[in-house]
Design an enzyme around this catalytic site. Structure first.
Site, PDB file in Angstrom:
ATOM      1  N   ARG A  73     -87.084 -48.156 -34.494  1.00 39.20           N
ATOM      2  CA  ARG A  73     -86.356 -49.309 -35.009  1.00 39.20           C
ATOM      3  C   ARG A  73     -87.265 -50.523 -34.886  1.00 39.20           C
ATOM      4  O   ARG A  73     -87.822 -50.776 -33.823  1.00 39.20           O
ATOM      5  CB  ARG A  73     -85.055 -49.530 -34.250  1.00 39.20           C
ATOM      6  CG  ARG A  73     -84.092 -50.455 -34.988  1.00 39.20           C
ATOM      7  CD  ARG A  73     -82.766 -50.588 -34.267  1.00 39.20           C
ATOM      8  NE  ARG A  73     -81.966 -49.377 -34.331  1.00 39.20           N
ATOM      9  CZ  ARG A  73     -80.730 -49.286 -33.834  1.00 39.20           C
ATOM     10  NH1 ARG A  73     -80.188 -50.337 -33.238  1.00 39.20           N
ATOM     11  NH2 ARG A  73     -80.059 -48.169 -33.936  1.00 39.20           N
ATOM     12  N   SER A 175     -78.456 -49.832 -37.776  1.00 40.11           N
ATOM     13  CA  SER A 175     -77.124 -50.064 -37.222  1.00 40.11           C
ATOM     14  C   SER A 175     -76.711 -51.524 -37.361  1.00 40.11           C
ATOM     15  O   SER A 175     -76.599 -52.044 -38.450  1.00 40.11           O
ATOM     16  CB  SER A 175     -77.093 -49.598 -35.763  1.00 40.11           C
ATOM     17  OG  SER A 175     -75.780 -49.640 -35.249  1.00 40.11           O
ATOM     18  N   ASP A 333     -69.171 -51.464 -37.521  1.00 46.79           N
ATOM     19  CA  ASP A 333     -70.469 -52.102 -37.720  1.00 46.79           C
ATOM     20  C   ASP A 333     -71.109 -51.566 -39.004  1.00 46.79           C
ATOM     21  O   ASP A 333     -70.554 -50.674 -39.651  1.00 46.79           O
ATOM     22  CB  ASP A 333     -71.355 -51.939 -36.482  1.00 46.79           C
ATOM     23  CG  ASP A 333     -71.826 -50.513 -36.254  1.00 46.79           C
ATOM     24  OD1 ASP A 333     -71.198 -49.578 -36.797  1.00 46.79           O
ATOM     25  OD2 ASP A 333     -72.814 -50.316 -35.517  1.00 46.79           O
ATOM     26  N   ASP A 335     -73.330 -49.479 -40.018  1.00 51.57           N
ATOM     27  CA  ASP A 335     -73.481 -48.041 -40.275  1.00 51.57           C
ATOM     28  C   ASP A 335     -72.279 -47.242 -39.782  1.00 51.57           C
ATOM     29  O   ASP A 335     -72.311 -46.012 -39.759  1.00 51.57           O
ATOM     30  CB  ASP A 335     -74.777 -47.501 -39.673  1.00 51.57           C
ATOM     31  CG  ASP A 335     -74.783 -47.489 -38.159  1.00 51.57           C
ATOM     32  OD1 ASP A 335     -74.126 -48.361 -37.545  1.00 51.57           O
ATOM     33  OD2 ASP A 335     -75.439 -46.615 -37.559  1.00 51.57           O
ATOM     34  N   ASP A 337     -70.768 -46.558 -36.953  1.00 51.65           N
ATOM     35  CA  ASP A 337     -70.669 -45.695 -35.776  1.00 51.65           C
ATOM     36  C   ASP A 337     -70.048 -46.420 -34.578  1.00 51.65           C
ATOM     37  O   ASP A 337     -69.764 -45.794 -33.559  1.00 51.65           O
ATOM     38  CB  ASP A 337     -72.023 -45.082 -35.406  1.00 51.65           C
ATOM     39  CG  ASP A 337     -73.064 -46.098 -34.979  1.00 51.65           C
ATOM     40  OD1 ASP A 337     -72.820 -47.324 -35.135  1.00 51.65           O
ATOM     41  OD2 ASP A 337     -74.140 -45.675 -34.492  1.00 51.65           O
ATOM     42  N   ARG A 338     -69.817 -47.724 -34.686  1.00 51.59           N
ATOM     43  CA  ARG A 338     -69.152 -48.482 -33.627  1.00 51.59           C
ATOM     44  C   ARG A 338     -67.864 -49.090 -34.171  1.00 51.59           C
ATOM     45  O   ARG A 338     -67.729 -49.321 -35.374  1.00 51.59           O
ATOM     46  CB  ARG A 338     -70.054 -49.604 -33.098  1.00 51.59           C
ATOM     47  CG  ARG A 338     -71.335 -49.122 -32.441  1.00 51.59           C
ATOM     48  CD  ARG A 338     -72.235 -50.290 -32.109  1.00 51.59           C
ATOM     49  NE  ARG A 338     -73.555 -49.860 -31.728  1.00 51.59           N
ATOM     50  CZ  ARG A 338     -74.023 -49.829 -30.485  1.00 51.59           C
ATOM     51  NH1 ARG A 338     -73.249 -50.234 -29.490  1.00 51.59           N
ATOM     52  NH2 ARG A 338     -75.239 -49.415 -30.222  1.00 51.59           N
ATOM     53  N   GLU A 435     -69.365 -45.403 -24.635  1.00 50.82           N
ATOM     54  CA  GLU A 435     -70.257 -46.358 -24.006  1.00 50.82           C
ATOM     55  C   GLU A 435     -69.661 -47.741 -24.211  1.00 50.82           C
ATOM     56  O   GLU A 435     -68.998 -47.993 -25.219  1.00 50.82           O
ATOM     57  CB  GLU A 435     -71.673 -46.278 -24.574  1.00 50.82           C
ATOM     58  CG  GLU A 435     -71.794 -46.549 -26.051  1.00 50.82           C
ATOM     59  CD  GLU A 435     -73.217 -46.388 -26.570  1.00 50.82           C
ATOM     60  OE1 GLU A 435     -74.107 -46.006 -25.782  1.00 50.82           O
ATOM     61  OE2 GLU A 435     -73.448 -46.648 -27.769  1.00 50.82           O
ATOM     62  N   SER A 437     -70.573 -50.522 -25.144  1.00 44.94           N
ATOM     63  CA  SER A 437     -70.948 -51.310 -26.320  1.00 44.94           C
ATOM     64  C   SER A 437     -70.204 -50.806 -27.559  1.00 44.94           C
ATOM     65  O   SER A 437     -70.813 -50.515 -28.583  1.00 44.94           O
ATOM     66  CB  SER A 437     -72.462 -51.284 -26.530  1.00 44.94           C
ATOM     67  OG  SER A 437     -72.940 -49.953 -26.568  1.00 44.94           O
ATOM     68  N   LYS A 449     -71.388 -41.254 -31.308  1.00 47.01           N
ATOM     69  CA  LYS A 449     -70.299 -42.222 -31.463  1.00 47.01           C
ATOM     70  C   LYS A 449     -69.902 -42.304 -32.934  1.00 47.01           C
ATOM     71  O   LYS A 449     -70.740 -42.131 -33.826  1.00 47.01           O
ATOM     72  CB  LYS A 449     -70.690 -43.577 -30.914  1.00 47.01           C
ATOM     73  CG  LYS A 449     -71.971 -44.171 -31.464  1.00 47.01           C
ATOM     74  CD  LYS A 449     -72.306 -45.453 -30.726  1.00 47.01           C
ATOM     75  CE  LYS A 449     -73.620 -46.053 -31.216  1.00 47.01           C
ATOM     76  NZ  LYS A 449     -74.790 -45.262 -30.775  1.00 47.01           N
TER      77      LYS A 449
END
Length: 625
Positions: A73, A175, A333, A335, A337-338, A435, A437, A449
């Site tokens: 990244r 992300s 978010d 992408d 995944d959160r 997690e 976050s 996630k």
């Protein structure tokens, strides 16, 4: 793409002959101009050479990216330490080399490749283009590639890897990072993010063969013409949405749910998939935030495309929810995944849940439904919940009372995903993992996630609590959970440090705080009873002084257990220039003076920051929450 004839050829020759005064840098410049065929990134290096920007050139060309928590990244742009055509091609060549050695049947299994919506197409660094180049490298070596034809949520790649039996997966995404960044995220055949030794071996293979193999590696057209390329979109989306219903326990209530939900996809990929997930659960679709519904790599309506930042980035969602009389906001978010969640209370206005608070609700909800379907207490022995070690210990309190198993992992969902795989091989079931976050996994259909499935589960939990009048709103139910299992008051934030040597200096000072090799004895006047330093493999609570968690020398992480029951951790981020700090006060079940717990935690957190990080002295930028 490049033109080495005529005027351009003369310019290239002149540039290669122009010296920076640093032989190592001159070699790196020559390598870049020889290998790179993207006119946009070539022009960046050429302009820096002409302008004699030696420091910029050295920064871009004399170091390489390393595989971290999320693979690669970095900012998009020219240079060996940035995300661009050349570094993606080099990375995929290394990935091919490692996979071909590791899997005898690699040519039969292939690789899954997905992408989000980052980057402008004209820049030559869009996620879609980089995904096609990833596919082209593999196709040039006759490896089947399951390349999604459009943008997808990150969880779809690990899901597809497992479903299709692929050797690995690659997701092009950064992300929730700033718009300038992109990334190259790698998943192993078990669907979990790569971990050691695979990450180190892939990096070694990359460095062994940096020169692009052939011009075919640059040919996006190969993706369209090759018979070895398949598009898994329809199959995977259908399977995912069908399997998602295994997490739906009260479909009959969902269709008549009077609650309204607002959803923001933060200019990312989540809109269409969250809409479908709601449909799979029998809900009416959530109300989308119109300004943020469609993908836009510039993220124009938010100062930071990270819903973890809370109310400051949820402004449009809050305004829409007020207009529509919606009580719950869901934000994925970019992408997807959160997941961030906010709820309106008649008493307290809007409440944005922390990752730890939402995990308490989701953990309770998943176990509540699991028990409903598995009344035999003996079955609980095979049930697990997982959390990263910097996350709340609330699941540990659940496990202690309810009889299931709880385990901690190192930070990063790669550790959770690989542990899920290990537990499943021995017949155990992970029903929830998280997690702090705002990364949640309900069930274990995806070993990563997943904001899409979590959004649907949160909606059903809210609908069921509302229907049965179980202490709705869920803020009150959170309080009841804390009364049952013990209040867990936590604080999570970070400071920004853009100078890596300063970070090293800070952690070196902590490790030699009371003299060489001696950690701090107190924090805010409270005695520190245990220190765990997983970077160094040290844990003072163990008889042999060795950390039970794996040693992780690629990042910094030290945990302090204080005499008053507070647990505090300092760690560096694997993807951003941040030092994160986490503190938590874990109380016993029953009534507790929450305000006194919060005040005690506030004092310890302030002392942790001032005494150990010294923000003013080290020019750290604080995040105030």
């Amino acid at each position: 793409m490049g033109d080495d004839n005529g005027v351009n050829g003369d310019l290239n020759d002149n540039l290669k002959r122009q010296s920076t005064g640093d032989p190592q840098l001159d070699k790196a410049v020559q390598q870049w101009l020889t290998w790179d065929k993207n006119p946009w990134t070539r022009a960046q290096i050429e302009s820096l050479v002409v302008a004699c920007r030696v420091d910029d050139l050295r920064s871009r060309l004399c170091s390489r990216m390393s595989f971290g928590t999320a693979g690669l990244r970095a900012p998009m742009g020219a240079g060996f330490n940035r995300i661009n055509d050349l570094t993606v091609i080099q990375s995929t060549q290394g990935l091919f080399s490692y996979l071909s050695r590791y899997f005898p049947d690699f040519s039969g299994r292939g690789v899954v490749v997905g992408f989000d919506t980052r980057g402008q197409e004209e820049s030559g660094c869009s996620s879609q283009r980089l995904a096609k180049l990833t596919a082209a490298v593999l196709l040039s070596r006759d490896i089947p590639v399951h390349l999604f034809s459009t943008f997808i949520p990150t969880p779809y790649v690990p899901y597809a890897v497992k479903k299709m039996g692929a050797a690995a997966g690659v997701m092009i995404t950064a992300s929730h990072n700033p718009k300038e960044d992109n990334g190259y995220k790698v998943y192993w055949c078990n669907g979990a993010q790569i971990s050691s030794p695979h990450d180190k071996e892939i990096l070694r293979c990359i460095e062994e063969q940096l020169e692009p193999w052939s011009t075919s590696c640059w040919e996006e057209e190969l993706v369209e013409s090759s018979s070895l390329r398949t598009d898994p979109l329809v199959q995977i989306n259908s399977c995912y949405m069908e399997e998602l219903t295994s997490l739906c326990f009260h479909r009959d209530l969902n269709s008549s749910c009077p609650l309204k939900f607002v959803h923001s996809s933060f200019h990312g990929v989540g809109h269409v998939f969250v809409q479908q997930a709601f449909q799979s659960f029998g809900f009416a679709p959530p109300i989308p935030v119109p300004e943020q519904k469609d993908p836009d790599p510039n993220f124009p309506s938010v100062h930071c495309p990270n819903p973890e930042e809370g109310e400051s980035v949820l402004e449009l969602s809050l305004l829409l929810a007020e207009r529509e009389n919606a009580r719950i906001i869901l934000a994925t978010d970019p992408d997807a995944d959160r997941l961030a969640v906010a709820e309106k209370s008649d008493r307290c206005g809007w409440k944005v849940f922390t990752g730890n608070e939402l995990a308490a609700l989701l953990g309770w909800w998943m176990f509540f439904n699991w028990k409903e379907n598995h009344p035999d207490p003996a079955e609980t022995q095979g049930v697990y919940m997982l959390a990263t070690t910097v996350s709340s210990k609330i699941l540990q309190a659940f496990a202690r009372i309810e009889g299931f198993h709880f385990e901690e992992t190192l930070p990063g969902f790669k550790w959770i995903g690989n542990r899920i795989h290990e537990l499943s091989k021995t017949g155990n079931t992970v029903i929830f993992a998280f997690e702090e976050s705002i990364g949640f996994l309900c069930g274990s259909m995806v070993p990563d996630k997943d904001g899409v499935s979590s959004a649907a589960v949160v909606a059903e939990m809210a609908a069921c609590l509302h229907n049965k009048n179980l202490s709705w709103p869920s803020m009150l139910h959170t309080q009841r959970i804390c009364f049952w299992y013990g209040y867990h008051v936590s604080k999570t934030s970070y400071v920004i440090c853009n100078n890596p040597p300063t970070i090293q200096k800070i952690f070196s000072r902590i490790r030699n705080f009371e003299g060489e090799g001696s950690y701090p004895k107190t924090c805010g006047g409270v005695r520190i009873v245990h220190v765990r330093d997983v970077t160094m493999g040290y844990d003072s609570s163990q008889p042999d002084l060795r950390s039970v968690l794996p040693v992780s020398r690629s990042s910094q992480m030290i945990t302090f257990t204080l005499e008053n029951g507070v647990v505090a951790t300092l760690r560096t981020s694997g993807t951003e220039p941040k030092i994160k700090y986490y503190t938590e006060f874990c109380a016993a079940p029953g009534k507790s003076e929450v305000s006194s717990l919060e005040e005690e935690l506030r004092k310890v957190t302030a002392a942790l920051l001032e005494e150990f990080l010294e923000p003013e002295k080290n020019n750290l930028i604080r995040r105030f929450v």
